[in-house]
Scaffold this motif. Structure first.
Motif, PDB file in Angstrom:
ATOM      1  N   HIS A 144      -3.559   2.073 -15.271  1.00  0.00           N
ATOM      2  CA  HIS A 144      -2.432   1.850 -14.521  1.00  0.00           C
ATOM      3  C   HIS A 144      -2.048   0.618 -14.833  1.00  0.00           C
ATOM      4  O   HIS A 144      -1.111  -0.759 -14.878  1.00  0.00           O
ATOM      5  N   TRP A 179      -2.802  -2.677  -8.048  1.00  0.00           N
ATOM      6  CA  TRP A 179      -3.565  -1.072  -8.283  1.00  0.00           C
ATOM      7  C   TRP A 179      -4.200  -1.393  -8.087  1.00  0.00           C
ATOM      8  O   TRP A 179      -5.827  -0.703  -8.046  1.00  0.00           O
ATOM      9  N   ASN A 224      -8.112   3.101  -6.059  1.00  0.00           N
ATOM     10  CA  ASN A 224      -8.243   2.703  -7.013  1.00  0.00           C
ATOM     11  C   ASN A 224     -10.034   1.922  -6.915  1.00  0.00           C
ATOM     12  O   ASN A 224     -10.389   1.746  -8.188  1.00  0.00           O
TER      13      ASN A 224
END
Length: 74
Positions: free
Chosen positions: A7, A51, A57
């Protein structure tokens, strides 16, 4: 202190900063002050990319933090 992830880049200024990010990401419950509170709204962790703050995540970010920490020891 940085590592590339799918990301974007995860980085920290120093070990204390890295530990703060790890504690935030690892926390199962992230509480914050209500909007009418007389405190500053934009904390250090509030400015992290979405993110990194996303629960989906969490494992990936924690593994990346562990990679950074292990490179400091070596």
């Amino acid at each position: 202190m940085q590592t590339e992830m799918r990301h974007g880049w995860l980085w920290a200024y120093n070990p204390e900063h890295l530990e703060l990010i790890r504690q935030f990401v690892q926390a199962p419950l992230r509480e914050r002050a209500p909007w009418d509170a007389q405190v500053k709204k934009m904390t250090l962790v509030a400015r992290l990319p979405t993110w990194i703050k996303s629960a989906k995540n969490r494992g990936e970010v924690l593994r990346a933090i562990d990679r950074i920490r292990s490179s400091l020891v070596a």
